[in-house]
Design an enzyme around this catalytic site. Structure first.
Site, PDB file in Angstrom:
ATOM      1  N   GLU A   1      56.784  20.390  28.778  1.00  0.00           N
ATOM      2  CA  GLU A   1      58.169  20.152  29.222  1.00  0.00           C
ATOM      3  C   GLU A   1      58.345  20.487  30.710  1.00  0.00           C
ATOM      4  OE1 GLU A   1      60.913  20.494  25.379  1.00  0.00           O
ATOM      5  OE2 GLU A   1      60.117  22.444  25.981  1.00  0.00           O
TER       6      GLU A   1
ATOM      7  N   GLY B   1      60.460  20.142  13.988  1.00  0.00           N
ATOM      8  CA  GLY B   1      59.549  21.192  14.462  1.00  0.00           C
ATOM      9  C   GLY B   1      60.045  22.549  13.974  1.00  0.00           C
TER      10      GLY B   1
ATOM     11  N   LYS C   1      68.018  30.659  31.051  1.00  0.00           N
ATOM     12  CA  LYS C   1      66.773  30.391  30.324  1.00  0.00           C
ATOM     13  C   LYS C   1      65.795  29.609  31.212  1.00  0.00           C
ATOM     14  CE  LYS C   1      64.969  29.299  25.821  1.00  0.00           C
ATOM     15  NZ  LYS C   1      65.118  28.469  24.629  1.00  0.00           N
TER      16      LYS C   1
ATOM     17  N   ALA D   1      61.120  31.145  16.145  1.00  0.00           N
ATOM     18  CA  ALA D   1      60.566  30.477  14.951  1.00  0.00           C
ATOM     19  C   ALA D   1      59.222  29.887  15.324  1.00  0.00           C
ATOM     20  CB  ALA D   1      61.505  29.375  14.478  1.00  0.00           C
TER      21      ALA D   1
ATOM     22  N   ASN E   1      61.892  30.411  32.025  1.00  0.00           N
ATOM     23  CA  ASN E   1      60.847  29.429  31.726  1.00  0.00           C
ATOM     24  C   ASN E   1      60.110  28.991  32.992  1.00  0.00           C
ATOM     25  OD1 ASN E   1      62.814  27.992  29.085  1.00  0.00           O
ATOM     26  ND2 ASN E   1      61.037  29.284  28.906  1.00  0.00           N
TER      27      ASN E   1
ATOM     28  N   GLY F   1      64.412  16.080  14.629  1.00  0.00           N
ATOM     29  CA  GLY F   1      63.327  16.931  15.152  1.00  0.00           C
ATOM     30  C   GLY F   1      62.943  17.973  14.124  1.00  0.00           C
TER      31      GLY F   1
ATOM     32  N   ASN G   1      51.792  35.546  27.910  1.00  0.00           N
ATOM     33  CA  ASN G   1      52.836  35.779  28.918  1.00  0.00           C
ATOM     34  C   ASN G   1      52.581  37.009  29.789  1.00  0.00           C
ATOM     35  OD1 ASN G   1      53.974  33.630  27.653  1.00  0.00           O
ATOM     36  ND2 ASN G   1      55.726  34.716  26.794  1.00  0.00           N
TER      37      ASN G   1
ATOM     38  N   GLY H   1      63.975  23.060  14.262  1.00  0.00           N
ATOM     39  CA  GLY H   1      64.679  22.192  13.316  1.00  0.00           C
ATOM     40  C   GLY H   1      64.528  22.716  11.895  1.00  0.00           C
TER      41      GLY H   1
HETATM   42  O1  PAF Z   1      59.072  28.923  26.421  1.00  0.00           O
HETATM   43  C1  PAF Z   1      58.762  29.987  25.891  1.00  0.00           C
HETATM   44  O2  PAF Z   1      57.702  30.145  25.309  1.00  0.00           O
HETATM   45  C2  PAF Z   1      59.733  31.160  25.939  1.00  0.00           C
HETATM   46  O3  PAF Z   1      60.978  30.675  26.355  1.00  0.00           O
HETATM   47  C3  PAF Z   1      59.292  32.353  26.807  1.00  0.00           C
HETATM   48  C4  PAF Z   1      60.486  33.169  27.175  1.00  0.00           C
HETATM   49  C5  PAF Z   1      58.543  31.945  28.039  1.00  0.00           C
HETATM   50  C6  PAF Z   1      58.482  33.318  25.954  1.00  0.00           C
HETATM   51  O4  PAF Z   1      57.309  32.844  25.458  1.00  0.00           O
END
Ligand code: PAF
Length: 294
Positions: free
Chosen positions: A261, A8, A177, A121, A181, A6, A195, A11
């Site tokens: 995803e 991206g 996490k 990143a 998300n 990967g 966000n 990686g």
């Molecule tokens: O998926 C993402 O982009 C990040 O995990 C988050 C925390 C939503 C911030 O952009």
């Protein structure tokens, strides 16, 4: 040799940070032999020019880092696993949940580990990778063989200079996490905004509490540390405020016309609800809406 599957942003970050000469990317089918070249902008210091070779058929990696999208992981691993020594640790960096368990089920005798990272990143240009934010990486075992190789794997990854820690319960970290998300990403994709902007939007305000109630029930029913719906909303909103101007990965996927995803985030929660007999109507609704955007 450390192999990375990967190429991206994540990686490329690991490839640039791990000791030079010890890393190779796993080639895609029909990959040209020329090494992968890109510029790498560290948090401090001048931009570097990075050159990473492709893994050859005769090389046997001592560690495999998997940084593919959750939905691409199985297909990417299938051709590789038969030639990987049964002692080589495989570290999965996918978002969400579901893909990691599947890999551990299919290759239970391999040292399979999962990781979650807050390292930032991005690739503002195809040929430039930027280390945008210092974070932490947590690694934990998914199979008994992974348990036996956890310490060694963590120390190999730490040769990057990044902060890497072992955890006896990676699912706790992955769930933390996942909650963030699940509460940010679908809203940013549906509302097509950064966000922080979701917070004032009526669609978010209508659904965030019922969503957090579903997740709170799922956490308890699946044996994770219980958290109230109020605490979950607070955690989601703290991150949404801290990353207010960011484009979430799901919104970025949507804007680039890539598959999101969602299936491993709210889709995973909806499937888990169905298994555990918990109503997850809000997770299903968000999953359906994001799927319709693609
Ligand atoms: O998926 C993402 O982009 C990040 O995990 C988050 C925390 C939503 C911030 O952009």
């Amino acid at each position: 040799m450390i192999a990375i599957l990967g190429a991206g942003s994540l990686g490329r970050l690991w490839a640039a940070k791990l000791p030079a000469g010890q890393v190779a990317f796993v080639p895609r089918p029909e990959q040209s032999a020329a090494p992968l070249r890109y510029r790498f902008r560290p948090i401090n210091g001048p931009e570097l020019s990075v050159q990473i070779p492709w893994l050859t058929n005769t090389e046997s990696p001592s560690l495999l880092i998997v940084t593919t999208k959750a939905g691409d992981t199985l297909a990417a691993l299938q051709p590789l696993m038969p030639r990987l020594p049964e002692t080589t640790p495989v570290v999965l960096f996918q978002n969400g949940l579901g893909s990691q368990q599947r890999v551990a089920q299919i290759w239970p005798s391999h040292p399979i580990l999962a990781a979650t990272t807050t390292e930032g990143a991005n690739r503002p240009e195809t040929e430039l990778t930027v280390h945008a934010g210092q974070g932490e990486t947590w690694v934990g075992a998914l199979t008994p063989a992974g348990e036996a190789r956890l310490r060694k794997t963590v120390s190999t990854l730490a040769e990057s200079g990044l902060s890497v820690n072992a955890t006896p319960d990676i699912f706790d970290r992955l769930w933390q996490k996942l909650v963030i998300n699940a509460g940010i990403n679908p809203f940013t994709a549906i509302l097509n905004c950064p966000n922080g902007e979701i917070l004032a939007h009526p669609f978010y305000q209508q659904w965030i509490d019922p969503l957090c109630r579903e997740i709170s029930k799922l956490l308890t029913a699946s044996g994770q540390s219980p958290r109230s719906a109020t605490a979950l909303r607070e955690a989601i909103e703290t991150v949404a405020c801290k990353t207010a101007t960011n484009t979430s990965s799901m919104r970025a996927d949507r804007l680039a016309g890539r598959k999101t995803e969602i299936d491993f985030i709210n889709g995973y929660l909806a499937r888990l609800g169905a298994e555990l007999g918990i109503d997850t109507a809000v997770n299903r609704m968000l999953t359906d809406q994001v799927e319709q955007l693609n």
